[in-house]
Design a protein around this motif. Structure first.
Motif, short mmCIF file in Angstrom:
data_model
loop_
_atom_site.label_atom_id
_atom_site.label_comp_id
_atom_site.label_asym_id
_atom_site.label_seq_id
_atom_site.Cartn_x
_atom_site.Cartn_y
_atom_site.Cartn_z
N GLU A 54 99.89 -29.28 13.96
CA GLU A 54 98.68 -29.10 14.79
C GLU A 54 98.36 -27.63 15.01
N GLU A 55 99.39 -26.79 15.01
CA GLU A 55 99.19 -25.36 15.27
C GLU A 55 98.97 -24.54 14.00
N ASN A 56 99.41 -25.06 12.84
CA ASN A 56 99.40 -24.26 11.62
C ASN A 56 98.57 -24.81 10.47
N CYS A 57 98.18 -26.08 10.52
CA CYS A 57 97.44 -26.71 9.42
C CYS A 57 96.01 -27.03 9.85
N LEU A 58 95.05 -26.53 9.11
CA LEU A 58 93.64 -26.69 9.47
C LEU A 58 93.25 -28.13 9.76
N MET A 59 93.55 -29.04 8.85
CA MET A 59 93.11 -30.42 9.01
C MET A 59 93.74 -31.12 10.22
N GLN A 60 94.95 -30.71 10.59
CA GLN A 60 95.63 -31.35 11.72
C GLN A 60 95.36 -30.63 13.05
N MET A 61 94.69 -29.48 12.98
CA MET A 61 94.34 -28.73 14.20
C MET A 61 93.31 -29.47 15.03
N GLU A 62 93.34 -29.19 16.32
CA GLU A 62 92.29 -29.70 17.21
C GLU A 62 91.01 -28.93 16.89
N PHE A 63 89.92 -29.65 16.74
CA PHE A 63 88.64 -29.00 16.46
C PHE A 63 88.23 -28.19 17.69
N VAL A 64 87.95 -26.90 17.50
CA VAL A 64 87.73 -25.99 18.63
C VAL A 64 86.43 -26.26 19.40
N ARG A 65 85.40 -26.75 18.68
CA ARG A 65 84.13 -27.03 19.36
C ARG A 65 84.20 -28.39 20.03
N SER A 66 84.98 -28.47 21.10
CA SER A 66 85.15 -29.75 21.81
C SER A 66 83.85 -30.23 22.46
N ASP A 67 82.87 -29.32 22.56
CA ASP A 67 81.59 -29.70 23.14
C ASP A 67 80.79 -30.61 22.21
N ILE A 68 81.10 -30.57 20.90
CA ILE A 68 80.37 -31.42 19.95
C ILE A 68 81.25 -32.49 19.31
N PHE A 69 82.60 -32.28 19.33
CA PHE A 69 83.50 -33.30 18.78
C PHE A 69 84.89 -33.11 19.36
N GLN A 70 85.51 -34.20 19.72
CA GLN A 70 86.87 -34.15 20.25
C GLN A 70 87.81 -34.88 19.29
#
Length: 273
Positions: free
Chosen positions: A206-222
Motif C-alpha cells: 500500500e505504501e510502495n506500489c502504485l496500484m495498491q496505494m490509496e487514491f489520493v483524491r479521496s474527494d472524487i474516489f475512495q
C-alpha cells in the motif's frame, strides 16, 4: 560556433544539478516525451531562453525518436537548421552556464504528461485503451489524476507483482527483527509472528506500489488506485489499463556542490583587508 565550443569546454567541469524536467504529449501523433535538461542554478531554470531550449529538445525527441542523448545531440533541432549540439553550445555561450541534456524517455500510444512545481517533477504515463475512450474528456481527467498520484507519492513499483522476492525477503527480515526487539512481540509463537509479518507486507504494498496505494483524491474516489482504474473503465464504457510510467525529478542522483556561504563571506572579508 567556435565561441560556443570554447564556452562549453570552459564550463564543462561545473556541476549542473539544477534545470528543469518537462513533459510534452502530441495526442494526434500519439507520442509523449519526458526530458531533463540541467543547468548550474535555479535562476537559469526560470530563464525563458533556457525553457525554450528544453521544449525544443522535447519536440526533437518526439519527431526524430533518437536512441539516446548522444543521438539526440546529432539530430536537427526542431524548428531550426542547427543540430541540438550546436544549439546547446549557443545556449551555453549566451546564458553563461554549463547546460547538459541529461536524459529522456519517449512513449508511443495513449500517453498523458504532467508537470509539477514549474518543472521540478515531470511524469509521463502510458495507457492501453481505445481511441474512442482516449478522446473522452473524462479519460483525460482520469489519466491526469494517475499522473498526479505518481508525481506526489513517487511509488517504488507500479504493481505488487513487480516486487522481487529479494525485496520481500528483506522487508520480512526487517519486520521480524523489529518484533524481536519488542518484549511484547518477542515471546509470541512463530506462527503468530508470521501472520503479523504478512499483514505488514500488505502495508508495504500500500505504501510502495502504485496500484495498491490509496487514491489520493479521496474527494472524487475512495479506495485503491487499482479500484479507481477499474471504476474509470466501467464509467468510460471500455477497457482501460495502466501500462507504464516514468517520473523525472530535477537533479535526482546528481551530487551537488555544497556551498559554505559563511566561509565564502569570511574569505571575501579577509581579502578586503
Amino acid at each position: 560556433r567556435e565561441k560556443g565550443l570554447a564556452a562549453q569546454t570552459k564550463k564543462a567541469g561545473r556541476i549542473a544539478a539544477e534545470g528543469m524536467v518537462y513533459a510534452e504529449v502530441d495526442k494526434e501523433k500519439k507520442v509523449g516525451v519526458v526530458i531533463e535538461v540541467n543547468a548550474e542554478t535555479d535562476f537559469v531554470a526560470k530563464n525563458a531562453e533556457f525553457q525554450a531550449f528544453v521544449k525544443t529538445c522535447a519536440e526533437t525527441v518526439a519527431k526524430e525518436n533518437p536512441a539516446d542523448v548522444e543521438a539526440l545531440l546529432n539530430c536537427k533541432a526542431a524548428g531550426t537548421e542547427m543540430t541540438v549540439d550546436a544549439l546547446l553550445k549557443e545556449k551555453i555561450l549566451t546564458i553563461g552556464e554549463n547546460i547538459k541534456v541529461r536524459r529522456f524517455i519517449r512513449y508511443e500510444g495513449v500517453v498523458t504528461g504532467y508537470i509539477h512545481m514549474g518543472g521540478k517533477i515531470a511524469v509521463l504515463v502510458k495507457f492501453d485503451t481505445s481511441a474512442e475512450v482516449a478522446a473522452k474528456a473524462e479519460f483525460q481527467e482520469y489519466a491526469k489524476n494517475i499522473a498526479m498520484q505518481i508525481a506526489a507519492l513517487n511509488p517504488r513499483f507500479w504493481d505488487k507483482a513487480q516486487v522481487t522476492d529479494e525485496v520481500l525477503a528483506e522487508e520480512k527480515k526487517i519486520a521480524l527483527a523489529l518484533m524481536d526487539t519488542d518484549p511484547k512481540m518477542a515471546s509470541k509463537p512463530e506462527a503468530v509472528k508470521e501472520k503479523i509479518v504478512m499483514g505488514k507486507m500488505n502495508k508495504f504494498y500500500e505504501e510502495n506500489c502504485l496500484m495498491q496505494m490509496e487514491f489520493v483524491r479521496s474527494d472524487i474516489f475512495q479506495g485503491s488506485v487499482e479500484k479507481y482504474v477499474a471504476d474509470a473503465a466501467k464509467k468510460l464504457g471500455g477497457s482501460v489499463k495502466f501500462v507504464d510510467a516514468v517520473r523525472f525529478q530535477t537533479g535526482e542522483g546528481i551530487e551537488k556542490k555544497q556551498e559554505d556561504f559563511a566561509a565564502e563571506v569570511a574569505a571575501q572579508m579577509n581579502m578586503g583587508k
